[in-house]
Scaffold this motif. Structure first.
Motif, PDB file in Angstrom:
ATOM      1  N   PHE A 156       0.845  -1.198   0.000  1.00 27.29           N
ATOM      2  CA  PHE A 156       0.000   0.000   0.000  1.00 27.29           C
ATOM      3  C   PHE A 156       0.877   1.242   0.000  1.00 27.29           C
ATOM      4  O   PHE A 156       2.069   1.194   0.332  1.00 27.29           O
ATOM      5  CB  PHE A 156      -0.973   0.005   1.186  1.00 27.29           C
ATOM      6  CG  PHE A 156      -0.342  -0.174   2.544  1.00 27.29           C
ATOM      7  CD1 PHE A 156       0.113   0.913   3.265  1.00 27.29           C
ATOM      8  CD2 PHE A 156      -0.214  -1.439   3.103  1.00 27.29           C
ATOM      9  CE1 PHE A 156       0.685   0.760   4.522  1.00 27.29           C
ATOM     10  CE2 PHE A 156       0.352  -1.614   4.357  1.00 27.29           C
ATOM     11  CZ  PHE A 156       0.812  -0.507   5.069  1.00 27.29           C
ATOM     12  N   LEU A 157       0.291   2.341  -0.404  1.00 28.09           N
ATOM     13  CA  LEU A 157       0.984   3.630  -0.446  1.00 28.09           C
ATOM     14  C   LEU A 157       0.728   4.362   0.863  1.00 28.09           C
ATOM     15  O   LEU A 157      -0.363   4.289   1.419  1.00 28.09           O
ATOM     16  CB  LEU A 157       0.477   4.471  -1.618  1.00 28.09           C
ATOM     17  CG  LEU A 157       0.448   3.799  -2.991  1.00 28.09           C
ATOM     18  CD1 LEU A 157      -0.107   4.760  -4.033  1.00 28.09           C
ATOM     19  CD2 LEU A 157       1.824   3.304  -3.386  1.00 28.09           C
ATOM     20  N   TRP A 158       1.734   5.091   1.316  1.00 26.94           N
ATOM     21  CA  TRP A 158       1.538   5.855   2.546  1.00 26.94           C
ATOM     22  C   TRP A 158       2.580   6.936   2.685  1.00 26.94           C
ATOM     23  O   TRP A 158       3.460   7.099   1.839  1.00 26.94           O
ATOM     24  CB  TRP A 158       1.526   4.938   3.755  1.00 26.94           C
ATOM     25  CG  TRP A 158       2.861   4.439   4.274  1.00 26.94           C
ATOM     26  CD1 TRP A 158       4.070   4.444   3.644  1.00 26.94           C
ATOM     27  CD2 TRP A 158       3.091   3.862   5.568  1.00 26.94           C
ATOM     28  NE1 TRP A 158       5.034   3.876   4.455  1.00 26.94           N
ATOM     29  CE2 TRP A 158       4.467   3.528   5.646  1.00 26.94           C
ATOM     30  CE3 TRP A 158       2.287   3.589   6.666  1.00 26.94           C
ATOM     31  CZ2 TRP A 158       5.021   2.939   6.776  1.00 26.94           C
ATOM     32  CZ3 TRP A 158       2.859   3.006   7.789  1.00 26.94           C
ATOM     33  CH2 TRP A 158       4.200   2.691   7.828  1.00 26.94           C
ATOM     34  N   GLN A 159       2.459   7.684   3.772  1.00 24.25           N
ATOM     35  CA  GLN A 159       3.526   8.567   4.208  1.00 24.25           C
ATOM     36  C   GLN A 159       3.909   8.141   5.612  1.00 24.25           C
ATOM     37  O   GLN A 159       3.081   7.664   6.384  1.00 24.25           O
ATOM     38  CB  GLN A 159       3.107  10.035   4.174  1.00 24.25           C
ATOM     39  CG  GLN A 159       1.930  10.436   5.012  1.00 24.25           C
ATOM     40  CD  GLN A 159       2.179  10.587   6.504  1.00 24.25           C
ATOM     41  OE1 GLN A 159       1.258  10.433   7.282  1.00 24.25           O
ATOM     42  NE2 GLN A 159       3.411  10.882   6.918  1.00 24.25           N
ATOM     43  N   GLU A 160       5.188   8.272   5.901  1.00 25.94           N
ATOM     44  CA  GLU A 160       5.652   7.997   7.257  1.00 25.94           C
ATOM     45  C   GLU A 160       6.595   9.100   7.673  1.00 25.94           C
ATOM     46  O   GLU A 160       7.620   9.353   7.031  1.00 25.94           O
ATOM     47  CB  GLU A 160       6.299   6.623   7.372  1.00 25.94           C
ATOM     48  CG  GLU A 160       7.352   6.298   6.333  1.00 25.94           C
ATOM     49  CD  GLU A 160       7.988   4.931   6.573  1.00 25.94           C
ATOM     50  OE1 GLU A 160       8.304   4.603   7.732  1.00 25.94           O
ATOM     51  OE2 GLU A 160       8.166   4.195   5.587  1.00 25.94           O
ATOM     52  N   GLY A 161       6.240   9.791   8.753  1.00 24.57           N
ATOM     53  CA  GLY A 161       7.085  10.838   9.297  1.00 24.57           C
ATOM     54  C   GLY A 161       7.928  10.291  10.433  1.00 24.57           C
ATOM     55  O   GLY A 161       7.471   9.438  11.203  1.00 24.57           O
ATOM     56  N   HIS A 162       9.157  10.757  10.534  1.00 26.64           N
ATOM     57  CA  HIS A 162      10.071  10.324  11.588  1.00 26.64           C
ATOM     58  C   HIS A 162      10.821  11.551  12.100  1.00 26.64           C
ATOM     59  O   HIS A 162      11.420  12.281  11.299  1.00 26.64           O
ATOM     60  CB  HIS A 162      11.056   9.283  11.057  1.00 26.64           C
ATOM     61  CG  HIS A 162      10.393   8.020  10.604  1.00 26.64           C
ATOM     62  ND1 HIS A 162      10.205   6.948  11.436  1.00 26.64           N
ATOM     63  CD2 HIS A 162       9.834   7.677   9.422  1.00 26.64           C
ATOM     64  CE1 HIS A 162       9.576   5.980  10.782  1.00 26.64           C
ATOM     65  NE2 HIS A 162       9.337   6.407   9.554  1.00 26.64           N
ATOM     66  N   THR A 163      10.792  11.756  13.413  1.00 23.32           N
ATOM     67  CA  THR A 163      11.392  12.969  13.967  1.00 23.32           C
ATOM     68  C   THR A 163      12.240  12.657  15.194  1.00 23.32           C
ATOM     69  O   THR A 163      11.985  11.697  15.923  1.00 23.32           O
ATOM     70  CB  THR A 163      10.310  14.007  14.356  1.00 23.32           C
ATOM     71  OG1 THR A 163       9.579  13.536  15.502  1.00 23.32           O
ATOM     72  CG2 THR A 163       9.338  14.246  13.207  1.00 23.32           C
ATOM     73  N   LEU A 164      13.243  13.501  15.416  1.00 24.50           N
ATOM     74  CA  LEU A 164      14.086  13.454  16.605  1.00 24.50           C
ATOM     75  C   LEU A 164      14.005  14.789  17.331  1.00 24.50           C
ATOM     76  O   LEU A 164      13.984  15.852  16.689  1.00 24.50           O
ATOM     77  CB  LEU A 164      15.548  13.188  16.236  1.00 24.50           C
ATOM     78  CG  LEU A 164      15.927  11.819  15.676  1.00 24.50           C
ATOM     79  CD1 LEU A 164      17.425  11.787  15.395  1.00 24.50           C
ATOM     80  CD2 LEU A 164      15.546  10.702  16.634  1.00 24.50           C
ATOM     81  N   HIS A 165      14.003  14.721  18.675  1.00 23.12           N
ATOM     82  CA  HIS A 165      13.848  15.928  19.479  1.00 23.12           C
ATOM     83  C   HIS A 165      14.796  15.913  20.673  1.00 23.12           C
ATOM     84  O   HIS A 165      15.210  14.852  21.156  1.00 23.12           O
ATOM     85  CB  HIS A 165      12.407  16.055  19.965  1.00 23.12           C
ATOM     86  CG  HIS A 165      11.415  16.063  18.842  1.00 23.12           C
ATOM     87  ND1 HIS A 165      10.974  17.219  18.247  1.00 23.12           N
ATOM     88  CD2 HIS A 165      10.803  15.037  18.190  1.00 23.12           C
ATOM     89  CE1 HIS A 165      10.121  16.910  17.272  1.00 23.12           C
ATOM     90  NE2 HIS A 165      10.005  15.601  17.227  1.00 23.12           N
ATOM     91  N   ARG A 166      15.049  17.088  21.150  1.00 24.78           N
ATOM     92  CA  ARG A 166      15.994  17.247  22.264  1.00 24.78           C
ATOM     93  C   ARG A 166      15.363  16.864  23.597  1.00 24.78           C
ATOM     94  O   ARG A 166      16.047  16.337  24.483  1.00 24.78           O
ATOM     95  CB  ARG A 166      16.481  18.701  22.286  1.00 24.78           C
ATOM     96  CG  ARG A 166      17.690  18.948  23.157  1.00 24.78           C
ATOM     97  CD  ARG A 166      18.138  20.381  22.993  1.00 24.78           C
ATOM     98  NE  ARG A 166      19.261  20.710  23.857  1.00 24.78           N
ATOM     99  CZ  ARG A 166      19.756  21.929  23.988  1.00 24.78           C
ATOM    100  NH1 ARG A 166      19.233  22.937  23.273  1.00 24.78           N
ATOM    101  NH2 ARG A 166      20.777  22.155  24.804  1.00 24.78           N
TER     102      ARG A 166
END
Length: 477
Positions: A156-166
């Motif tokens: 399937f098609l999708w978006q995946e966000g990935h973030t790093l924070h302090r």
């Protein structure tokens, strides 16, 4: 009123109705491999419109688009044991390349946490690099046993966000911020009222500390998870040795989040708004927002002239529209564009030209009327896109409100679940054993713990222990 005999009525067989709409409205076709569908232009255009809206929102919130490789080495995937355990049964594995056995099996990505973590380890060095906020548009492969177009596919098609924070606080705020982006998508673009909340530990994403969700209810009373955001804490970062040098000159581990929606949203639109005559599309995702039907244009040049004039003015306002000059009968055209879910139909005939008006028909409620043909007509029609969206949302919200039921006993819970009445809102002790019992006896799962946790009972109706949480239970896709 049912007019299209090519579509199975919802009450007769909801599953077959869904399949009929997917294929006969030209959204998709089946490929040679089970679970891998062909996105036809009309279906793919819906996804493009969803993607365009979200991509803009992601960039407004500081996210940048990247693209990660398709294949993941087994040794990399296995670094986070809980994550691997959650996905291993669904993985497709490549063991040969170029006609030779590979030294190490490669997994076709089921999700990309491990790839992002491996990359973050290489690019993060200082607190000045944070936050890192990436998003990827791609496809993933999960080898599902039971598949259904858009709702559950092997690809399937999708978006995946990935973030790093302090800080932990910043990461937690990010997870909730992206949940609001999804909630806004539902309200403003899809006309779907989502129920939002936190997943239980049993239902959260593999490797996450907390998972938040937007849940919808379909016309057959079943729930559909439409998107999730996750707070990972430092777990993934620790397993993948992601560190940075902080202001105090010490090495620290960042806090991490992820978030994603997929082409499952197309299935949500179909089941949330569709009827026995086919699709009913919200204007902002509809590939075709307005269709103009000229009546007897071959015999009256003024009909064609006015149709072209209106089309030109609508396109100046970025309204997706077309004129159907084909030699098919008006009745055939009406049924076809109704099946395709076009939000607004405009009819122009010789009599309409004489009376300086056009007839309109709104797809979602069948409303008919007339617009005056003047210099403001295109602006009036453009404004209808918002009016129709609000109307569709209100209609869907009424359905949701009538399908969330407070239950206080097991019998009341069973009645809601077994009779397809929607969500059962229940006090819960917090023990997974009660979730497991509901799953075993009623084939229902906890969908989310709403953010409003005002207890509705003192005890859990399953085990009669002290209630700690409020949870929504339902059968789901």
């Amino acid at each position: 009123m049912k007019k299209n005999n090519a579509i199975t009525p919802q009450e007769q067989d909801f599953s077959q109705w869904y399949t009929d709409v997917c294929t006969k409205a030209g959204l998709m076709d089946y490929s040679r491999v089970k679970g891998f569908i062909i996105y036809r232009p009309y279906g793919y255009a819906i996804w493009e419109n969803i993607r365009n809206y979200l991509d803009e929102q992601f960039k407004l919130t500081g996210h940048e688009n990247v693209y990660m490789p398709l294949l993941i080495p087994r040794s990399l995937l296995q670094k986070e044991a809980e994550h691997v355990e959650g996905f291993a049964p669904e993985c497709a594995v490549v063991t040969q390349g170029g006609g030779k056995d590979l030294e190490e099996p490669l997994y076709v990505r089921p999700t990309s946490e491990t790839l992002f973590c491996d990359h973050f380890k290489d690019i993060l060095s200082s607190y000045r690099d944070l936050p890192i906020k990436y998003n990827q548009w791609c496809s993933v492969v999960r080898w599902e046993k039971t598949t259904r177009p858009f709702l559950r596919g092997s690809e399937f098609l999708w978006q995946e966000g990935h973030t790093l924070h302090r800080t932990e606080q910043e990461a937690r705020e990010e997870a909730l911020r992206m949940l609001r982006v999804y909630d806004n998508l539902g309200r403003d673009i899809l006309a779907i009222p989502f129920l939002t909340g936190q997943k239980t530990d049993k239902e959260k994403f593999a490797g996450a500390l907390e998972t938040y969700t937007v849940e919808a209810i379909m016309k057959d009373g079943q729930a559909l998870q439409c998107g999730t955001t996750h707070y990972f804490g430092q777990g993934f970062a620790e397993h993948y040795d992601i560190k940075y040098l902080d202001e105090d000159n010490t090495l620290k581990v960042p806090y991490q989040t992820s978030f994603g929606v997929s082409t499952r949203l197309i299935g949500a639109i179909i089941m949330e708004h569709g009827d026995d005559n086919g699709l009913v599309l919200p204007p902002y995702v509809a590939p075709l927002q307005v269709v103009i039907i000229p009546i007897r244009a071959a015999n009256d040049p003024e009909v064609a002239r006015r149709a072209h004039c209106l089309e030109d003015e609508l396109k100046k306002l970025n309204i997706r529209c077309k004129i159907d000059f084909s030699d098919k009968t008006p009745g055939w055209k009406y049924a076809q564009y109704e099946l395709m879910g076009v939000p607004l139909r405009i009819d122009i005939g010789p009599k309409d030209c004489q009376e300086n008006k056009v007839m309109y028909v709104k797809r979602y409620n069948g409303e008919k009327g007339f617009y005056k043909f003047d210099e403001n007509l295109a602006k009036v029609i453009a404004a209808e896109m918002e009016t129709i969206t609000r109307g569709m949302y209100a209609k869907a919200l009424n359905f949701v409100n009538s399908h969330v039921h407070e239950v206080h006993t097991y019998d009341e819970l069973a009645d809601v679940i077994l009779n397809g009445k929607g969500y059962a809102k229940m006090a819960w002790c917090g023990d997974q054993a009660c979730e497991d019992e509901i799953k075993a006896k009623l084939n229902a799962s906890s969908r989310c713990m709403p953010f409003d946790q005002t207890l509705i009972d003192d005890t859990c109706p399953i085990c009669h222990k002290k209630a700690k949480k409020v949870v929504l239970f339902a059968r789901s896709y």
